[in-house]
Motif scaffolding. Sequence first.
Motif, PDB file in Angstrom:
ATOM      1  N   LEU A  21      12.220   1.883   7.060  1.00 59.92           N
ATOM      2  CA  LEU A  21      11.641   0.979   6.069  1.00 59.92           C
ATOM      3  C   LEU A  21      12.347   1.130   4.723  1.00 59.92           C
ATOM      4  O   LEU A  21      12.685   0.136   4.072  1.00 59.92           O
ATOM      5  N   MET A  22      12.577   2.371   4.298  1.00 60.19           N
ATOM      6  CA  MET A  22      13.258   2.581   3.031  1.00 60.19           C
ATOM      7  C   MET A  22      14.679   2.021   3.079  1.00 60.19           C
ATOM      8  O   MET A  22      15.127   1.339   2.147  1.00 60.19           O
ATOM      9  N   VAL A 155      -2.530  -4.751   2.433  1.00 59.74           N
ATOM     10  CA  VAL A 155      -2.193  -4.453   3.826  1.00 59.74           C
ATOM     11  C   VAL A 155      -1.033  -5.369   4.215  1.00 59.74           C
ATOM     12  O   VAL A 155      -1.122  -6.591   4.075  1.00 59.74           O
ATOM     13  N   VAL A 156       0.068  -4.770   4.679  1.00 60.49           N
ATOM     14  CA  VAL A 156       1.269  -5.553   4.981  1.00 60.49           C
ATOM     15  C   VAL A 156       1.767  -5.240   6.394  1.00 60.49           C
ATOM     16  O   VAL A 156       2.287  -4.150   6.638  1.00 60.49           O
ATOM     17  N   PRO A 157       1.626  -6.163   7.331  1.00 62.74           N
ATOM     18  CA  PRO A 157       2.271  -6.001   8.640  1.00 62.74           C
ATOM     19  C   PRO A 157       3.755  -6.333   8.512  1.00 62.74           C
ATOM     20  O   PRO A 157       4.116  -7.316   7.848  1.00 62.74           O
ATOM     21  N   LEU A 170       7.748  -5.535  -0.772  1.00 62.32           N
ATOM     22  CA  LEU A 170       8.439  -5.336  -2.048  1.00 62.32           C
ATOM     23  C   LEU A 170       7.741  -6.109  -3.166  1.00 62.32           C
ATOM     24  O   LEU A 170       7.650  -5.625  -4.301  1.00 62.32           O
ATOM     25  N   GLY A 171       7.229  -7.283  -2.850  1.00 61.52           N
ATOM     26  CA  GLY A 171       6.488  -8.045  -3.846  1.00 61.52           C
ATOM     27  C   GLY A 171       5.269  -7.290  -4.344  1.00 61.52           C
ATOM     28  O   GLY A 171       4.983  -7.255  -5.557  1.00 61.52           O
ATOM     29  N   PHE A 174       6.633  -4.230  -6.514  1.00 63.63           N
ATOM     30  CA  PHE A 174       7.128  -4.616  -7.838  1.00 63.63           C
ATOM     31  C   PHE A 174       5.975  -4.930  -8.789  1.00 63.63           C
ATOM     32  O   PHE A 174       6.080  -4.699  -9.998  1.00 63.63           O
ATOM     33  N   SER A 175       4.867  -5.413  -8.234  1.00 70.18           N
ATOM     34  CA  SER A 175       3.715  -5.732  -9.090  1.00 70.18           C
ATOM     35  C   SER A 175       3.045  -4.471  -9.630  1.00 70.18           C
ATOM     36  O   SER A 175       2.267  -4.538 -10.585  1.00 70.18           O
ATOM     37  N   LEU A 176       3.334  -3.320  -9.027  1.00 73.95           N
ATOM     38  CA  LEU A 176       2.732  -2.054  -9.465  1.00 73.95           C
ATOM     39  C   LEU A 176       3.543  -1.373 -10.570  1.00 73.95           C
ATOM     40  O   LEU A 176       3.083  -0.406 -11.170  1.00 73.95           O
ATOM     41  N   ALA A 177       4.747  -1.863 -10.813  1.00 72.11           N
ATOM     42  CA  ALA A 177       5.619  -1.221 -11.803  1.00 72.11           C
ATOM     43  C   ALA A 177       5.020  -1.335 -13.208  1.00 72.11           C
ATOM     44  O   ALA A 177       4.419  -2.341 -13.571  1.00 72.11           O
ATOM     45  N   LYS A 178       5.202  -0.269 -13.988  1.00 72.70           N
ATOM     46  CA  LYS A 178       4.677  -0.215 -15.358  1.00 72.70           C
ATOM     47  C   LYS A 178       5.832  -0.123 -16.359  1.00 72.70           C
ATOM     48  O   LYS A 178       6.943   0.265 -15.983  1.00 72.70           O
TER      49      LYS A 178
END
Length: 308
Positions: A21-22, A155-157, A170-171, A174-178
Amino acid sequence: MQTKSAFITLIGRPNVGKSSLMNNALGQKVAIVSSKPQTTRTRIMGVLTKKETQLVFIDTPGFHKPHNLLGQNMIKAVDSGINGVDAAVLVVDAAPDFKWSSENIPPAELELINIIKQKKIKCILVLNKIDLLEKKEALLSIIMAYTALYDFSAVVPLSAKTGDGVDALLGELFSLAKEAPHYFADDEITDQPERVMVAEMIREKLLLTLEREVPHGIAVDLERFVESDTKAGEPIVEVEAVIYCEKESHKGIVIGKGGSQLKKIGSMARRDIEEFFGIKASVKLWVKVKEDWRNRQGLIHTFGLDCK
């Protein structure tokens, strides 16, 4: 331009596809992968920078019950990887080999969920290997079972193998970035030194070609890693490494009849090294025995496998 960052740890049982995944998220291979459990032994960072936002992934070893000192170090690496991050991604297998049921969630995953609860960190649930799932409607029961245990941020399948669903994950990340500085240069993709990555490339070929019980007792130690020129003046990477195994009988398996197995491993590793560095490579391998090295802290440290 205001920069943003987020540290994201990938956690889960062995063989659920965290490293795949990474690699897929980064668009480049920085962590070795194989079908054998406990392929990842230490904490590995992967860096993805898009415009003003940087995601730092922390790939951790598979969470399991340790049976030796090396295993204990691997579990410490998991715990260390969870501390101080902005979020965790719990990767589970949507198409496991065992018969799945809501009452049959693996104990390792239950323990990881409890750790997440205790640390009170945001967590995204990833259901990996959906490409292997015969009946997609089974996803709903899996999701309901896990979300009953924890209030996941999302939750992401997805399939780390095909890339299906990775952009959706990834979407969310990215929304969690501060607002924060970029902790790595924008063109960096990993914290792993080149010599460590080369040693891991060699170990990956051992995992891919050897019998199931042999690779777990193997370590690779680079003795020489230099870039020089051939007689024709072409650049070349010269690699000399020792493969350590725990039993004399395993040494013979690694070498193979007339050295055939060792030659095959060296040739496969050389191709990967040449592709990574973009120049020719020379790979020389030796095999030695260090009995019970996985229970000897000094050797674990020498091989760079202690908790980081």
